[in-house]
Scaffold this active site. Sequence first.
Site: not given
Length: 268
Positions: A136-137, A140, A199
């Site tokens: 997820h990070e 980003h 997100e």
Amino acid sequence: MKKLFTSFLLATLFMGCTQNMVTGRKQLSLVSETELQVMAQQQYNSFLSENKVVNASVNKDAEMVRRVGTRIASAIQKFYDGKGLTSVLEGYKWEFNLIDSKEANAWCMPGGKVVVYTGLLPITQNEAALAVVIGHEIAHAVAQHGSERMSQGLLQQLGGVALQVALSNKPAETQNMFMTAYGIGSNVGYLLPFSRKEENEADQYGLYFSAMAGYNPQEAIPLWQRMAAAGGAKPPEFLSSHPSDETRIANLQRHMPEALKYYKPLKR
């Protein structure tokens, strides 16, 4: 003068809109990825020097963070190379560090500078769930969400002409905006304060990235259920920069069939 400024601002917006190679979405990009990576390296080194880094050579949790991160980085590099999109990860020099902190947090800066806090591990509980968070990070960063937020902030606060001056001189305001864009030092309960759209993109591609690395993406559902239980009271979704826990889990379930296509279990 007002018409001239408006025309200049519109031209800046037009020239600054690019199509993201990861998501395919048009986004504002007024700051070069190369410049952001240089700033990220400086801020990352500064952060590590001011916080307690857990030694991966003697600590199994720190070694796990490094192992999971390295596997995900290798998998997405192979994936984008195969699609002829090697430039997505141009300039990336991956670093994965565990920080001794009670915060349940994690982040990734441009160029692959990743940090996980020890306070997150009681929530992730296993390697596959940790992979979902790290994926997820990383999503980003590779989707250039921080650059998008920073560009929006620069445009809002500085205006068209001042933007060029700010970027050339790198004043304290620009550095602060960079830090804000990546959430460093914030007291957010977990993860980073991006918009709901960003997100959702990070959830989607993070799920794919963890699956590509051989981690079961289905661990994302119980992970976010634990996140919800640990998060305490939250504002209504329309007042929050994050999707609600229910919306997030529903989106993950919607993307799960595609994620499972990438999933090949690790050989132990």
